[in-house]
Design a protein around this motif. Structure first.
Motif, PDB file in Angstrom:
ATOM      1  N   VAL A 222       3.480   0.026  -4.898  1.00  0.00           N
ATOM      2  CA  VAL A 222       3.101  -0.384  -6.253  1.00  0.00           C
ATOM      3  C   VAL A 222       2.539   0.830  -6.956  1.00  0.00           C
ATOM      4  N   SER A 223       2.967   1.087  -8.150  1.00  0.00           N
ATOM      5  CA  SER A 223       2.351   2.155  -8.921  1.00  0.00           C
ATOM      6  C   SER A 223       1.825   1.620 -10.235  1.00  0.00           C
ATOM      7  N   GLY A 224       0.763   2.227 -10.698  1.00  0.00           N
ATOM      8  CA  GLY A 224       0.246   1.862 -12.015  1.00  0.00           C
ATOM      9  C   GLY A 224      -1.251   1.684 -12.053  1.00  0.00           C
ATOM     10  N   GLY A 225      -1.897   1.879 -10.896  1.00  0.00           N
ATOM     11  CA  GLY A 225      -3.342   1.724 -10.880  1.00  0.00           C
ATOM     12  C   GLY A 225      -3.734   0.299 -11.185  1.00  0.00           C
TER      13      GLY A 225
ATOM     14  N   VAL B 144      10.292   6.832  -1.655  1.00  0.00           N
ATOM     15  CA  VAL B 144      10.446   7.028  -3.110  1.00  0.00           C
ATOM     16  C   VAL B 144       9.062   7.030  -3.779  1.00  0.00           C
ATOM     17  N   LYS B 145       8.179   6.131  -3.326  1.00  0.00           N
ATOM     18  CA  LYS B 145       6.824   6.099  -3.900  1.00  0.00           C
ATOM     19  C   LYS B 145       6.067   7.388  -3.545  1.00  0.00           C
ATOM     20  N   MET B 146       6.299   7.879  -2.330  1.00  0.00           N
ATOM     21  CA  MET B 146       5.656   9.134  -1.923  1.00  0.00           C
ATOM     22  C   MET B 146       6.086  10.266  -2.867  1.00  0.00           C
ATOM     23  N   VAL B 147       7.388  10.315  -3.165  1.00  0.00           N
ATOM     24  CA  VAL B 147       7.873  11.371  -4.068  1.00  0.00           C
ATOM     25  C   VAL B 147       7.323  11.148  -5.481  1.00  0.00           C
ATOM     26  N   HIS B 148       7.257   9.884  -5.887  1.00  0.00           N
ATOM     27  CA  HIS B 148       6.617   9.578  -7.184  1.00  0.00           C
ATOM     28  C   HIS B 148       5.226  10.225  -7.222  1.00  0.00           C
ATOM     29  N   ASN B 149       4.478  10.060  -6.145  1.00  0.00           N
ATOM     30  CA  ASN B 149       3.122  10.607  -6.113  1.00  0.00           C
ATOM     31  C   ASN B 149       3.124  12.131  -6.083  1.00  0.00           C
ATOM     32  N   GLY B 150       4.115  12.713  -5.385  1.00  0.00           N
ATOM     33  CA  GLY B 150       4.223  14.178  -5.379  1.00  0.00           C
ATOM     34  C   GLY B 150       4.458  14.680  -6.799  1.00  0.00           C
ATOM     35  N   ILE B 151       5.341  13.997  -7.526  1.00  0.00           N
ATOM     36  CA  ILE B 151       5.598  14.374  -8.922  1.00  0.00           C
ATOM     37  C   ILE B 151       4.328  14.153  -9.750  1.00  0.00           C
ATOM     38  N   GLU B 152       3.645  13.055  -9.446  1.00  0.00           N
ATOM     39  CA  GLU B 152       2.378  12.759 -10.147  1.00  0.00           C
ATOM     40  C   GLU B 152       1.384  13.925  -9.972  1.00  0.00           C
ATOM     41  N   TYR B 153       1.277  14.428  -8.739  1.00  0.00           N
ATOM     42  CA  TYR B 153       0.382  15.569  -8.479  1.00  0.00           C
ATOM     43  C   TYR B 153       0.791  16.758  -9.359  1.00  0.00           C
ATOM     44  N   ALA B 154       2.113  17.038  -9.394  1.00  0.00           N
ATOM     45  CA  ALA B 154       2.595  18.197 -10.159  1.00  0.00           C
ATOM     46  C   ALA B 154       2.329  18.001 -11.648  1.00  0.00           C
TER      47      ALA B 154
ATOM     48  N   ALA C 282      -3.444  23.537  -5.241  1.00  0.00           N
ATOM     49  CA  ALA C 282      -4.445  23.663  -6.319  1.00  0.00           C
ATOM     50  C   ALA C 282      -5.622  22.731  -6.040  1.00  0.00           C
ATOM     51  N   ARG C 283      -5.307  21.521  -5.514  1.00  0.00           N
ATOM     52  CA  ARG C 283      -6.413  20.612  -5.171  1.00  0.00           C
ATOM     53  C   ARG C 283      -7.223  21.204  -4.019  1.00  0.00           C
ATOM     54  N   SER C 284      -6.505  21.810  -3.037  1.00  0.00           N
ATOM     55  CA  SER C 284      -7.223  22.385  -1.884  1.00  0.00           C
ATOM     56  C   SER C 284      -8.142  23.502  -2.348  1.00  0.00           C
TER      57      SER C 284
ATOM     58  N   GLY D 111       0.829  -1.218   0.000  1.00  0.00           N
ATOM     59  CA  GLY D 111       0.000   0.000   0.000  1.00  0.00           C
ATOM     60  C   GLY D 111       0.854   1.254   0.000  1.00  0.00           C
ATOM     61  N   ASN D 112       0.163   2.401   0.015  1.00  0.00           N
ATOM     62  CA  ASN D 112       0.866   3.695   0.051  1.00  0.00           C
ATOM     63  C   ASN D 112       1.083   4.110   1.503  1.00  0.00           C
ATOM     64  N   SER D 113       1.780   3.259   2.269  1.00  0.00           N
ATOM     65  CA  SER D 113       1.997   3.587   3.682  1.00  0.00           C
ATOM     66  C   SER D 113       2.923   4.783   3.822  1.00  0.00           C
TER      67      SER D 113
ATOM     68  N   GLN E  22      -7.955  13.978  -2.778  1.00  0.00           N
ATOM     69  CA  GLN E  22      -6.555  13.598  -2.534  1.00  0.00           C
ATOM     70  C   GLN E  22      -6.499  12.673  -1.323  1.00  0.00           C
ATOM     71  N   LYS E  23      -5.558  11.706  -1.423  1.00  0.00           N
ATOM     72  CA  LYS E  23      -5.444  10.756  -0.310  1.00  0.00           C
ATOM     73  C   LYS E  23      -4.278  11.095   0.604  1.00  0.00           C
ATOM     74  N   GLY E  24      -3.435  12.041   0.217  1.00  0.00           N
ATOM     75  CA  GLY E  24      -2.424  12.486   1.168  1.00  0.00           C
ATOM     76  C   GLY E  24      -0.971  12.348   0.751  1.00  0.00           C
TER      77      GLY E  24
HETATM   78  C1  6PG Z   1      -0.052   5.078  -8.400  1.00  0.00           C
HETATM   79  C2  6PG Z   1      -0.927   6.158  -7.840  1.00  0.00           C
HETATM   80  C3  6PG Z   1      -1.762   5.606  -6.745  1.00  0.00           C
HETATM   81  C4  6PG Z   1      -2.922   6.533  -6.385  1.00  0.00           C
HETATM   82  C5  6PG Z   1      -2.561   7.511  -5.320  1.00  0.00           C
HETATM   83  C6  6PG Z   1      -2.885   8.943  -5.550  1.00  0.00           C
HETATM   84  O1  6PG Z   1       1.144   5.298  -8.410  1.00  0.00           O
HETATM   85  O2  6PG Z   1      -0.585   4.064  -8.838  1.00  0.00           O
HETATM   86  O3  6PG Z   1      -0.155   7.195  -7.345  1.00  0.00           O
HETATM   87  O4  6PG Z   1      -0.929   5.296  -5.688  1.00  0.00           O
HETATM   88  O5  6PG Z   1      -3.488   7.067  -7.494  1.00  0.00           O
HETATM   89  O6  6PG Z   1      -3.235   7.033  -4.202  1.00  0.00           O
HETATM   90  O7  6PG Z   1      -4.172   9.211  -5.179  1.00  0.00           O
HETATM   91  P1  6PG Z   1      -4.754  10.636  -4.814  1.00  0.00           P
HETATM   92  O8  6PG Z   1      -4.755  11.437  -6.078  1.00  0.00           O
HETATM   93  O9  6PG Z   1      -6.140  10.294  -4.382  1.00  0.00           O
HETATM   94  O10 6PG Z   1      -3.970  11.245  -3.718  1.00  0.00           O
END
Ligand code: 6PG
Length: 509
Positions: free
Chosen positions: A137-140, A209-219, A314-316, A112-114, A287-289
């Protein structure tokens, strides 16, 4: 529940969308699974889908109705994969496994995204009960089914056991081109190519590293959304016209999964009048955090990640829908502009360059953050390997990741991606258009917080002298916080007696 006398390779707990798809992926790759979920219907559904897809009468997935049964179905030492929501559910499952008799040499993998500090704490907490390993894990759901990007970390011993399994189910990349090797059908298995699964480091490192991946994903997502708003509100283009532009952009350096799915979303129409679905989706982002955690970590470590933070803001701001609707009737902005065809073409070109440059800055911020975290936590991160893992399977997969891989292969000690020769040259080449796009957005009153913050980041980074000299003067004036001087040795601190008439400068400390 189905019974199977043969012991299974892997135990799996949590058969939500991600869990079920990981199970099917594991099964396609020849691993037998004992599956458990508190919701029995989910177990039955996974088994039914596996049978239907494999066309086999022999079950590759065995259902279990308790933790004890799950353990009894597995080859020892047990290997158990968790796909449960981050936070308390992970601990609940760990406690239940202890209750069911899990052994100290058994391995539990949290996918999970712990929060990474929770993972560090859990590894210690459970070390006498079992080996807690983590692998974000990333990739939906599609990634989970046909090849995700995996970021494993924790006990090196556990990794030797997990590695062949993880490398089998991960997305694969053609080593020469850096492009993903397609795998889209149930039963498909890809054995060639470079797997997007490499050991990241000790406990917590993989989740960081996954957390940063998600931060980049947000950007990355926010940058694309800002371009969409510029085209929609600035040029007045329809969703279909914007989809066509994005599709064109997706053929160049902006080629990415997020751009590709944006085209699909923009093209999706519903109802008899073919209304674009995107026009019916409420503009309040969830957003999940994980983006927030990335921004918080950058603030804690004191390394700038303004584009990532801006994407969280921007999400807020999007969530304050009622306030925005009210403010839109109170606050004024510039009048709408009209454009000639040539001006429209230029506007679109400028925007394309702006997205590209902003994206480079967002990745530069994310990688610099990981570099700082590496130092702080005494990890040894291999940034070329991280960029490689992200080339396929994950949400931020993009052609661009190959250039990042090459940048870190050229110089593993690279302090910031902006300093890599390729990226410095790209930014130099495209910056004028980036500036024009940001200026356009300001003049038109269209918010482009991520794209603009990236430009400020770029300009700050290339500024040998920032105005922090005045800031230090202000701090010293009201709080005697002292300052260093450019004309004196580094480390020496000075204070001005601002309240005295003489305003003497004294060396202090
Ligand atoms: C991934 C995604 C996945 C999920 C996140 C982000 O790498 O597969 O990042 O982990 O989409 O939970 O979700 P939020 O946009 O709801 O924060």
């Amino acid at each position: 529940m189905t019974q199977n006398n043969n012991l299974c390779d892997i135990g799996f707990i949590g058969l939500g969308v991600m869990g079920k798809n990981l199970v099917l992926n594991l099964a396609d790759n020849g691993f037998s699974i004992a599956a458990f979920d508190l919701d029995i219907a989910k177990v039955e559904d996974a088994i039914a889908q596996d049978k239907a897809e494999s066309g086999s009468s022999t079950a590759r997935v065995v259902g279990c109705s308790s933790y004890t049964e799950l353990l009894s179905c597995l080859k020892p030492p047990h290997l158990i994969v968790l796909s449960v929501p981050a936070g308390a559910p992970v601990d609940q499952v760990c406690e239940n496994l202890i209750g069911a008799g899990i052994q100290p040499d058994d391995i539990v993998i949290d996918t999970g995204n712990s929060l990474w500090v929770d993972t560090v704490a859990r590894e210690k907490k459970y070390k006498n009960n079992f080996i807690l390993f983590s692998s974000a894990v990333s990739g939906g759901e599609v990634g989970a089914r046909f090849g995700p990007a995996l970021m494993p970390s924790g006990s090196p011993y556990a990794w030797t056991r997990i590695k062949p399994i993880w490398q089998a189910i991960a997305a694969k990349v053609d080593a020469k081109t850096g492009k993903p090797i397609e795998r889209t059908k149930p039963g498909d298995v890809v054995t060639e190519g470079e797997p997007c699964a490499a050991y990241i480091g000790p406990a917590g490192a993989g989740h960081y590293v996954k957390m940063v991946h998600n931060g980049i994903e947000y950007a990355d997502m926010q940058i694309i959304c800002e371009a969409y708003q510029m085209l929609r509100d600035g040029l007045g283009l329809s969703s279909l016209e914007i989809a066509d532009i994005f599709e064109q952009w997706n053929n160049g350096p902006l080629d990415s999964y997020l751009m590709e799915i944006s085209v699909e979303v923009l093209r999706h129409q519903v109802g008899d009048d073919n209304t674009p679905l995107v026009d019916l989706i409420l503009d309040k982002a969830g957003q999940k955090g994980t983006g927030l955690w990335t921004a918080m970590s950058s603030l804690e470590l004191g390394t700038p990640a303004p584009t990532i933070a801006q994407a969280v803001y921007a999400r807020s701001i999007s969530s304050f829908k009622d306030l925005r609707v009210h403010a839109s009737t109170v606050l004024s902005g510039p009048d709408a502009q009209s454009f000639t065809e040539q001006e429209k073409t230029d506007f679109i070109d400028q925007l394309q360059d702006a997205i590209y440059c902003a994206k480079i800055c967002a990745y530069a911020q994310g990688f610099q953050l990981m570099k700082l975290a590496e130092k702080e936590h005494n990890w040894q991160l291999d940034f070329a390997s991280i960029a490689k893992i992200w080339r396929a399977g994950c949400i931020i997969r993009a052609v661009f990741l190959q250039s990042i891989t090459q940048a870190f292969e050229r110089n593993p000690e690279l302090d910031n991606l902006l300093l890599d020769e390729f990226f410095a040259e790209q930014l130099c080449k495209h910056q004028l258009n980036w500036r024009k796009a940001v200026a356009n957005s300001a003049l038109m009153g269209i918010p482009t917080g991520a794209i603009s913050s990236a430009l400020s980041y770029y300009d700050s980074m290339r500024c040998a002298v920032l105005p922090a000299n005045l800031l230090q003067g202000q701090r010293d004036f009201f709080g005697a916080h002292t300052f260093e001087r450019v004309d004196k040795p580094a480390g020496k601190k000075f204070h001005v007696s601002w309240s005295s008439n003489t305003r003497d400068i004294n060396e202090v400390g």
